[in-house]
Design an enzyme around this catalytic site. Structure first.
Site, PDB file in Angstrom:
ATOM      1  N   ILE A 521      -3.159  -4.378   6.073  1.00  0.00           N
ATOM      2  CA  ILE A 521      -2.200  -5.656   6.265  1.00  0.00           C
ATOM      3  C   ILE A 521      -1.238  -5.471   7.181  1.00  0.00           C
ATOM      4  CG2 ILE A 521      -2.798  -6.827   4.127  1.00  0.00           C
ATOM      5  CD1 ILE A 521      -0.448  -6.131   2.859  1.00  0.00           C
ATOM      6  N   GLY A 525       6.306   1.646  12.705  1.00  0.00           N
ATOM      7  CA  GLY A 525       6.801   3.168  12.687  1.00  0.00           C
ATOM      8  C   GLY A 525       6.820   3.746  11.669  1.00  0.00           C
ATOM      9  N   GLY A 527       4.588   3.767   9.222  1.00  0.00           N
ATOM     10  CA  GLY A 527       3.035   3.895   8.645  1.00  0.00           C
ATOM     11  C   GLY A 527       2.476   2.713   8.276  1.00  0.00           C
ATOM     12  N   ASP A 639      15.981  -2.218  12.478  1.00  0.00           N
ATOM     13  CA  ASP A 639      14.627  -2.709  12.849  1.00  0.00           C
ATOM     14  C   ASP A 639      14.237  -4.069  12.633  1.00  0.00           C
ATOM     15  OD1 ASP A 639      12.459  -2.421  14.422  1.00  0.00           O
ATOM     16  OD2 ASP A 639      11.205  -1.619  12.914  1.00  0.00           O
TER      17      ASP A 639
END
Length: 872
Positions: A521, A525, A527, A639
């Site tokens: 889904i 960065g 995974g 992020d």
């Protein structure tokens, strides 16, 4: 005589002392450094520690219905005589009877005593220190400063009810509870819209106030607020001087309350004598309530008794365990995932209606039925369709399927036919048998199969022997590696104790929960992310982290314990983890509405309303403020972007991926901007070798906020109006042009801010359902957040204060925003190059001269920072 007088005086003094002591537990004011719990006040005042001067309302830590044996308590305001809860703070996070309400100069906090000092609920950042907490005669909780000026009031943050004198303003809503014994936020809400009062179920409209037979429409002015009066219910406009919609009720000065009930009805009640009397209830037809009969339940209203009965449509039956209507055929099932390939549709028959078709437009007109089915089959969130034969219109049912309604004696509704989307289950059919004559083929088959079986058996034994030798060699190597100190593989998790470590899952558990990591889904960065279901049917999201920079299990567990201990309503909760070899897996709660990026930019679902965007922006700001200043250890997210803002029920925002930057190795960290795809959100200091602080998150948040305003990515195609002023021999002329092309929105927002033209920045899909003042507020906050100098950016706590009105709006400083002009210029240049290659169209805008426009710096570091912070 003298002794008798002294005795009477003594008795009078004791009586006054008794009255004072009994009243001391419930008073109108309390002051900072005050702590209350249900246990502390249960004997003297049944949990109340505040009592309004007129003794009509009380405040304290109460359980639903006054059940002291309950395990859930809420800091609430209650009407004394009726026992009606008119407001509660921690409705989604109840505490035990020993939980406390703390009043400090910083505000109110509700804490689960004995477990953690992290509040389950607290007031926002206030403009000045608190001097007192007061419960007014109207039932309003006020936090007052030293001048008795209100810093915060409960009337501005309603839960499921409003009372006399309270205003439910435009865009605000009442959320019904799950049940009368569970105050948690349910699926139903009453929203004040621009023209009406709307009732919604899971974000879908199902009723309007003006649909009621007793509602009178007096004007068409834009609604400003809903209020309960002594003469009824009214939607008001023009600063309270004009009535838009009114519901007249018998005049009364008694306690009157309007409530979004857990049943899905909007109810106005009045306390008369000893009971609450219902004066108004809508919708009148119970079958208009979206979930009255459960999922796909068929509601049938008896007009004579006005009672409804529930059943299942033809060819469906009730699954008693789940309370859902399911297909009778064992070969059919309701689709449970997007992976369903074999799709079928079950016809519901004529006379079956669904609420959403009255409030949404069809996706297409003039389509054949099969084309309507095809649209639904290609849409993962589509659960069924309704098809109108005469107009050949196609309505989709998306995300959630509620109850159906049986319509009688209504010819226009008999033209609408519903279809439920179903999955065809695969059957393990046996291959057809060999019709052999005389049975003589068996020896032939045996003669062929037996030698082949022996040959393959020898190969299998050889492979097993080879694998056994390989495992033995690998084990000897592992024994040498495990003895090395600091190895991530070495050591058992039980060999050391780390407090606060979340639940540890076995790899096989997660493999089974995700069906061998079948449904991906998301990815980024850190995974890939997979959807899973635990044995108790709890949905989870499992994140695989394959490249990390940790060198030992203890270091990994320490970092996970820090993340796992973070609890905030706007942060995704870490449920557990798994460590297997070099592979790390993190288990999070599942967010059913996906990311903000998909909801805001995809264009497939309904448009986010302005109030929903405001709530998302405020919730995200609260989550970041908690990471920066509310945790024991400051956490910089690094992020912040729409992909990492997930949406739960009622579009409640929750930030994901916080605290994970420490899990990256140095190689991956050096590729931070490219690997994670966040160019355009990262602050300039990432490349200029300046110190990274929490202000880098503030910059990223500002960029996200601009996208919330416009409804598009900061770099996208859009129409733009350009005002050009020319000066020819003192004859001034002004022209306005409109052009379409690629726009770097932050620069456009800066231009429109200088000209005060905020409505041009708002998402055009809102179609005017936002005011210039509302747009200005978010744009000014966003521009303050993207100042080039980190020191000029506000803290996230200050951003929350600006949203809530406790801190004045900041003024963007033009000298610290001129770098956006440089970014826009570089963007225009690169876009023109692409346009010449036929890849995109670009546009060059006329720019009016500004006295404070400085030259853009073009040093190497400055240009390098543009590669990260500029448009992506």
């Amino acid at each position: 005589m003298k002794s008798t007088f002294l005795l009477l005086l003594l008795l009078l003094s004791l009586n006054l002392l008794f009255v004072f002591v009994s009243c001391a537990s419930s008073i109108e004011f309390v002051y900072p450094n005050f702590t209350a719990s249900n246990l502390r006040f249960v004997d003297s005042s049944k949990g109340a520690f505040l009592l309004s001067r007129n003794s009509i309302f009380k405040a304290g830590l109460f359980s639903p219905g006054g059940d002291d044996s309950s395990t859930g308590f809420y800091f609430s305001v209650v009407h004394v005589d009726s026992g009606s809860t008119i407001w509660s703070s921690n409705r989604d996070s109840p505490v035990s009877s020993s939980g406390t309400m703390n009043l400090t100069p910083q505000g109110i906090s509700v804490i689960e005593d004995g477990k953690s000092q992290i509040p389950v609920w607290s007031t926002p950042v206030l403009a000045s220190p608190v001097k007192s907490l007061r419960l007014t005669d109207a039932g309003n909780l006020l936090l007052l400063d030293h001048l008795n000026v209100s810093l915060w009031e409960s009337f501005d943050f309603p839960t499921d009810s409003i009372v006399l004198g309270q205003r439910l303003k435009l865009g605000m809503f009442l959320s019904g509870s799950v049940s009368r014994s569970d105050f948690s936020t349910g699926d139903y809400k009453f929203l004040v819209g621009e023209s009406d009062g709307l009732m919604q179920w899971r974000g879908q409209n199902y009723w309007k106030l003006r649909m009621h037979i007793r509602a009178n429409v007096d004007s068409n002015f834009p609604v400003e607020y809903l209020t309960v009066t002594t003469s009824g219910l009214a939607l008001m406009a023009r600063n309270g001087t004009v009535v838009v919609v009114r519901v007249a009720l018998p005049p009364s000065s008694d306690f009157r309350v309007a409530k979004m009930d857990s049943s899905g009805k909007f109810i106005v009640s009045r306390f008369s004598g000893k009971n609450l009397v219902t004066e108004f209830s809508g919708p009148m037809d119970s079958c208009q309530i979206p979930f009255v009969c459960g999922k796909l339940g068929l509601c049938n209203l008896d007009n004579a008794s006005e009672n409804q009965s529930c059943s299942c449509p033809d060819e469906m039956r009730m699954d008693a365990g789940k309370g859902v209507c399911v297909p009778v055929s064992q070969s059919l099932s309701l689709p449970v995932s997007c992976e369903a390939r074999n799709i079928s549709y079950l016809e519901l028959g004529l006379g079956v209606s669904y609420f959403s078709t009255h409030f949404t437009d069809p996706v297409e007109h003039g389509l054949p039925l099969l084309a309507c089915h095809d649209i639904c089959s290609k849409n993962c969130s589509c659960l069924g369709v309704f098809y109108e034969n005469t107009s050949r219109s196609c309505y989709l049912v998306k995300d959630s399927f509620g109850s159906l309604s049986l319509v009688k004696n209504s010819p226009e509704n008999h033209d609408l036919i519903g279809y439920v989307k179903l999955s065809i289950r695969k059957t393990n059919a046996q291959p057809p048998g060999n019709n052999n004559r005389g049975g003589s083929s068996f020896p032939v088959i045996a003669l062929v199969l037996l030698p082949c079986s022996g040959f393959f058996l020898l190969i299998a034994l050889g492979l097993l022997w080879w694998r056994r030798c390989a495992v033995m060699r690998y084990s000897s190597i592992r024994e040498k590696q495990v003895t090395r100190p600091g190895s991530f593989e070495s050591g058992d998790l039980g060999s050391f104790h780390i407090p606060g470590l979340p639940q540890k899952f076995e790899f096989e558990e997660l493999e089974q929960a995700t069906e061998n990591f079948k449904m991906q889904i998301g990815s980024g960065g850190f995974g890939s992310v997979y959807k899973g279901t635990l044995p108790d049917e709890t949905l989870i999201a499992v994140k695989k982290i394959t490249n990390h920079g940790l060198h030992g299990r203890q270091e990994f567990c320490t970092e996970i314990a820090i993340i796992g201990n973070i609890r905030h309503t706007n942060l995704v909760k870490l449920r557990g983890f798994c460590a297997r070899g070099r592979q790390l897996l993190l288990v999070y709660e599942y967010m059913n509405h996906g990311s903000l990026e998909k909801t805001l930019f995809s264009g497939n679902g309904p448009v986010l309303e302005w109030q929903e965007r405001f709530d998302i922006a405020l919730g995200t700001a609260r989550g970041l403020a908690y990471l920066h200043s509310g945790c024991d250890q400051k956490i910089i997210h690094c992020d912040v972007k729409p992909e990492n803002i997930l949406l739960h029920d009622h579009f409640q925002p929750k930030i994901s991926d916080f605290g994970l930057s420490k899990l990256l190795n140095q190689e991956e960290s050096s590729l931070f901007t490219t690997m994670r795809g966040t160019r355009g959100y990262l602050a300039p200091e990432w490349i200029t070798n300046a110190a990274i602080s929490e202000k880098a998150d503030v910059y990223s948040y500002g960029m996200v906020l601009l996208e919330l305003v416009s409804g598009r990515k900061n770099c996208s195609f859009r129409s733009r109006s350009n005002s050009v002023t020319e000066d020819n021999n003192q004859n001034h002329s002004s022209t306005t042009t409109t052009s379409t092309g690629l726009v770097y929105f932050p620069l456009y927002a800066l231009d429109m801010h200088e000209q005060g033209r905020y409505m041009e920045l708002a998402d055009p899909r809102l179609e005017g359902r936002v005011t210039s003042q509302e747009a200005e507020k978010l744009v000014r906050i966003a521009l303050c957040c993207v100042h080039e100098e980190p020191a000029l950016r506000p803290t996230m706590a200050a951003v929350v204060g600006m949203f809530e009105g406790s801190i004045p709006l900041g003024n963007p400083r033009m000298e610290s925003l001129n770098f956006l002009r440089f970014y826009g210029l570089r963007f225009a240049e690169s876009s023109m190059v692409e346009g010449q290659n036929g890849e995109s169209e670009t546009m060059v805008f006329h720019r009016r001269e500004s006295s404070n426009s400085g030259g853009s710096r073009q040093s190497a570091s400055y240009i390098a920072s543009q590669e990260v912070s500029g448009p992506r």
